[in-house]
Motif scaffolding. Structure first.
Motif, short mmCIF file in Angstrom:
data_model
loop_
_atom_site.label_atom_id
_atom_site.label_comp_id
_atom_site.label_asym_id
_atom_site.label_seq_id
_atom_site.Cartn_x
_atom_site.Cartn_y
_atom_site.Cartn_z
N ASP A 265 6.47 -0.83 -5.16
CA ASP A 265 7.81 -0.33 -4.85
C ASP A 265 8.30 0.63 -5.92
O ASP A 265 8.79 1.73 -5.63
CB ASP A 265 8.79 -1.50 -4.71
CG ASP A 265 8.57 -2.30 -3.44
OD1 ASP A 265 7.89 -1.79 -2.54
OD2 ASP A 265 9.07 -3.44 -3.37
N ILE A 266 8.16 0.21 -7.18
CA ILE A 266 8.70 1.01 -8.29
C ILE A 266 7.92 2.32 -8.43
O ILE A 266 8.51 3.40 -8.58
CB ILE A 266 8.65 0.21 -9.59
CG1 ILE A 266 9.62 -0.98 -9.50
CG2 ILE A 266 9.02 1.08 -10.79
CD1 ILE A 266 9.57 -1.92 -10.68
N VAL A 267 6.59 2.24 -8.39
CA VAL A 267 5.78 3.46 -8.54
C VAL A 267 6.02 4.41 -7.38
O VAL A 267 6.13 5.64 -7.57
CB VAL A 267 4.30 3.09 -8.68
CG1 VAL A 267 3.43 4.35 -8.68
CG2 VAL A 267 4.05 2.28 -9.94
N THR A 268 6.11 3.89 -6.16
CA THR A 268 6.33 4.75 -4.99
C THR A 268 7.69 5.42 -5.05
O THR A 268 7.81 6.63 -4.80
CB THR A 268 6.20 3.93 -3.70
OG1 THR A 268 4.91 3.33 -3.64
CG2 THR A 268 6.39 4.81 -2.48
N VAL A 269 8.72 4.64 -5.35
CA VAL A 269 10.06 5.22 -5.43
C VAL A 269 10.12 6.29 -6.52
O VAL A 269 10.68 7.39 -6.31
CB VAL A 269 11.11 4.11 -5.72
CG1 VAL A 269 12.46 4.72 -6.06
CG2 VAL A 269 11.24 3.20 -4.51
N GLY A 270 9.53 6.00 -7.67
CA GLY A 270 9.52 7.00 -8.74
C GLY A 270 8.76 8.25 -8.35
O GLY A 270 9.21 9.38 -8.61
N ASP B 83 -3.19 -7.01 -7.95
CA ASP B 83 -2.30 -7.36 -9.05
C ASP B 83 -1.35 -8.47 -8.63
O ASP B 83 -0.94 -8.56 -7.46
CB ASP B 83 -1.49 -6.12 -9.47
CG ASP B 83 -0.77 -6.32 -10.78
OD1 ASP B 83 0.36 -6.81 -10.72
OD2 ASP B 83 -1.35 -6.01 -11.83
N GLU B 84 -0.98 -9.34 -9.58
CA GLU B 84 -0.11 -10.47 -9.27
C GLU B 84 1.25 -10.01 -8.76
O GLU B 84 1.89 -10.68 -7.97
CB GLU B 84 0.07 -11.35 -10.51
CG GLU B 84 -1.21 -12.03 -10.96
CD GLU B 84 -0.98 -12.89 -12.18
OE1 GLU B 84 0.16 -12.91 -12.69
OE2 GLU B 84 -1.95 -13.53 -12.63
N GLU B 85 1.72 -8.83 -9.22
CA GLU B 85 3.02 -8.32 -8.81
C GLU B 85 2.84 -7.03 -8.02
O GLU B 85 3.51 -6.02 -8.26
CB GLU B 85 3.90 -8.09 -10.03
CG GLU B 85 4.14 -9.36 -10.85
CD GLU B 85 5.00 -9.10 -12.08
OE1 GLU B 85 5.15 -7.92 -12.45
OE2 GLU B 85 5.52 -10.06 -12.65
N GLY C 166 -3.13 2.98 -5.61
CA GLY C 166 -2.62 1.96 -4.69
C GLY C 166 -3.66 0.93 -4.32
O GLY C 166 -3.37 -0.27 -4.21
N VAL C 167 -4.91 1.34 -4.14
CA VAL C 167 -5.99 0.41 -3.81
C VAL C 167 -6.36 -0.43 -5.03
O VAL C 167 -6.60 -1.63 -4.93
CB VAL C 167 -7.21 1.18 -3.27
CG1 VAL C 167 -8.38 0.22 -3.08
CG2 VAL C 167 -6.87 1.88 -1.97
N TYR D 181 0.82 -1.21 0.00
CA TYR D 181 0.00 0.00 0.00
C TYR D 181 0.85 1.27 0.00
O TYR D 181 0.36 2.35 0.34
CB TYR D 181 -0.92 0.02 1.23
CG TYR D 181 -2.09 -0.93 1.12
CD1 TYR D 181 -3.21 -0.57 0.39
CD2 TYR D 181 -2.06 -2.17 1.74
CE1 TYR D 181 -4.30 -1.43 0.29
CE2 TYR D 181 -3.13 -3.05 1.63
CZ TYR D 181 -4.25 -2.66 0.92
OH TYR D 181 -5.32 -3.52 0.81
N SER D 182 2.11 1.14 -0.39
CA SER D 182 3.02 2.28 -0.30
C SER D 182 2.58 3.43 -1.19
O SER D 182 2.77 4.60 -0.85
CB SER D 182 4.45 1.85 -0.66
OG SER D 182 4.49 1.29 -1.97
N VAL D 183 2.00 3.15 -2.36
CA VAL D 183 1.53 4.23 -3.23
C VAL D 183 0.41 5.00 -2.56
O VAL D 183 0.38 6.24 -2.57
CB VAL D 183 1.07 3.66 -4.59
CG1 VAL D 183 0.56 4.80 -5.48
CG2 VAL D 183 2.19 2.92 -5.28
N SER D 184 -0.53 4.28 -1.95
CA SER D 184 -1.61 4.94 -1.24
C SER D 184 -1.08 5.72 -0.04
O SER D 184 -1.57 6.84 0.26
CB SER D 184 -2.64 3.90 -0.76
OG SER D 184 -3.27 3.27 -1.86
#
Length: 492
Positions: free
Chosen positions: A74-79, A66-68, A60-61, A15-18
């Motif tokens: 991780d990638i979307v949040t870091v970016g 999603d399977e991954e 994020g929700v 849930y890091s993006v959220s």
């Protein structure tokens, strides 16, 4: 403790993006509470950051299943966070330099928040694009490896030229490097007769129904030829060709046909000779007739009938799938009419579905009639009641109906009798598809029925009736035009 911490870490990462979006919303809320001001001005200042923060929460929700999920998050949040921080710092530094050079004393907070939210949106978009691109690339690589490893020859043809071929396809023509074939004409890999077939049958079929399957004769560079089982499927700008060398299969089938024909011919001739000599012995030695000659004649007669039936089975299977379609109800009535004429002492009943309009009635391959005839013959001829004087004749019911199995509609033919039943060993031998020394069918009839059903994409089932006898079910996918569901008719 470690397990709990690991679960918490995984949950936070998913849930890091959220969480990043909530963090941005918290910053916006703190700004509104701290600085205040007219509502209209606050809406203008906080509108974009709030929208971007809510977008992060929604993304994020949405990707939670999603399977991954973890890797994507991780990638979307870091970016998002990295890009947002960089843009915010650049904005703050630019404002600071502006204030030093020009004496600018305006507020820093609102421009930095806007820059932070814009950077987060841009970084999140980059991260999402990267994840989608890598996912597509991995899928393409996986598919490419699967095609390359396939035992069947696969080629992609564009503008009638090989755009791609796998190693198996190249090996069909004795070529070790698949690049040698790429760029060459597809039809040139076949004999003149096969090329004529391509122009006459393959291309029209691809234009009409986007699919063709059949046998073509391929030609190698050294001039040798070989038969191929070829499947061609149309693409938007070309077609996919799947080819398999069937030289061994064709040779094996030919050997089997020759052995079958010779064995059946010799078996019939030998049985005829034995039967003739047995008849002569019976005439010269009447005392031997009951104990020795009669069993010989009966066995030789069975052998001759088996040879004749084997030929009948062969003819039926040769035309199976190539015959005309027949209305399911008409198929049952045809079987019943024939049985009533052939077995006047038996009670033959039928039960069919009322399909309404003729256009909505389901159809089946005509070979199903052969299967039903075989089951009816078996039910009558192997019923002990037929041999008992004064006993009622055998009773056989032939039925067809549509059955709904959880939304899957199937067409089922049944042949029910009141006879002695089919031995379990024979059922098991036919359904398992293998004859053994311990479990072997006494005849070819059930094998013929099973082969017809399998070739029609159906399945065969046996069941015992509570009051004695057997119910044999032939089940097929229900295929007919849209129309009302069939209603069961009364027994005729």
């Amino acid at each position: 403790m470690f397990t709990s911490a690991r679960r918490t870490s995984t949950y936070v990462r998913e849930y890091s993006v959220s969480i990043a979006g909530l963090g941005l919303l918290a910053i916006v809320a703190a700004y509104v509470v701290t600085f205040g001001g007219p509502v209209f001005l606050l809406v203008l200042e906080a509108g974009v950051p709030t929208t971007i923060g809510l977008g992060h929460v929604w993304y994020g929700v949405r990707t939670r299943t999603d399977e991954e999920t973890t890797r994507r998050a991780d990638i979307v949040t870091v970016g998002s966070v990295t890009c947002g921080a960089m843009v915010a710092l650049f904005c703050a530094w630019s404002i600071y330099l502006l204030s030093v050079r020009m004496g600018f004393s305006g507020g820093f907070t609102q421009p930095v928040i806007s820059a932070l939210s814009t950077g987060m949106a841009f970084g999140g978009l980059l991260g999402h694009t990267y994840v989608e691109f890598t996912h597509y690339y991995r899928e393409s690589e996986r598919l490419s490896r699967a095609v390359d490893a396939s035992m069947d020859g696969i080629a992609v043809v564009v503008d009638d030229e090989h755009a791609y071929v796998n190693d198996a396809y190249a090996s069909l023509y004795g070529v070790h490097d698949s690049a040698t074939i790429e760029g060459t004409e597809w039809a040139e890999r076949y004999t003149n007769a096969a090329q004529a077939t391509i122009d006459r049958e393959v291309r029209p079929a691809l234009a009409e129904r986007n699919y063709w399957r059949g046998t073509l004769i391929g030609q190698r560079a050294d001039g040798t030829t070989f038969p191929q089982d070829v499947t061609v499927s149309a693409l938007e700008h070309g077609y996919v060709v799947v080819a398999r060398d069937i030289t061994e299969q064709r040779d094996r089938e030919q050997r089997i046909q020759v052995l079958n024909r010779v064995l059946r011919h010799n078996l019939r001739n030998a049985a005829t000779v034995i039967k003739g000599h047995a008849s002569l012995i019976s005439e010269k030695q009447p005392a031997l007739e009951r104990e020795h000659v009669r069993p010989i004649l009966e066995e030789t007669t069975d052998l001759i009938e088996t040879a004749d039936k084997a030929r009948g089975v062969e003819r039926t299977l040769e035309r199976n799938g190539d015959g005309d379609l027949i209305d399911a109800t008409a198929a049952v009535r045809s079987v019943v009419d024939r049985a009533r004429s052939a077995y006047p002492d038996a009670r033959i009943a039928s039960r069919t579905d009322e399909s309404g309009a003729r256009a909505t009635a389901p159809t089946v391959d005509g070979s199903v009639v052969d299967a039903l005839n075989e089951l009816v013959d078996n039910a009558v001829e192997h019923n002990s009641a037929a041999d008992e004087e004064g006993a009622d004749g055998p009773t056989v019911e032939v039925a067809v109906r549509a059955v709904d199995y959880g939304g899957e509609l199937r067409l089922e033919f049944t042949v029910a009798d009141d006879g002695d039943g089919i031995p379990e060993t024979e059922r098991r031998a036919v359904l398992d598809g293998a004859e053994t020394q311990l479990e072997h069918g006494s005849g070819l009839g059930l094998w013929l029925v099973n082969w017809i059903v399998q070739n029609g994409g159906g399945d065969l089932r046996f069941a015992d009736r509570p009051d004695g006898g057997t119910v044999v079910t032939l089940s097929f996918p229900y295929e007919c035009a849209a129309g009302p569901r069939p209603a069961l008719m009364e027994t005729l």
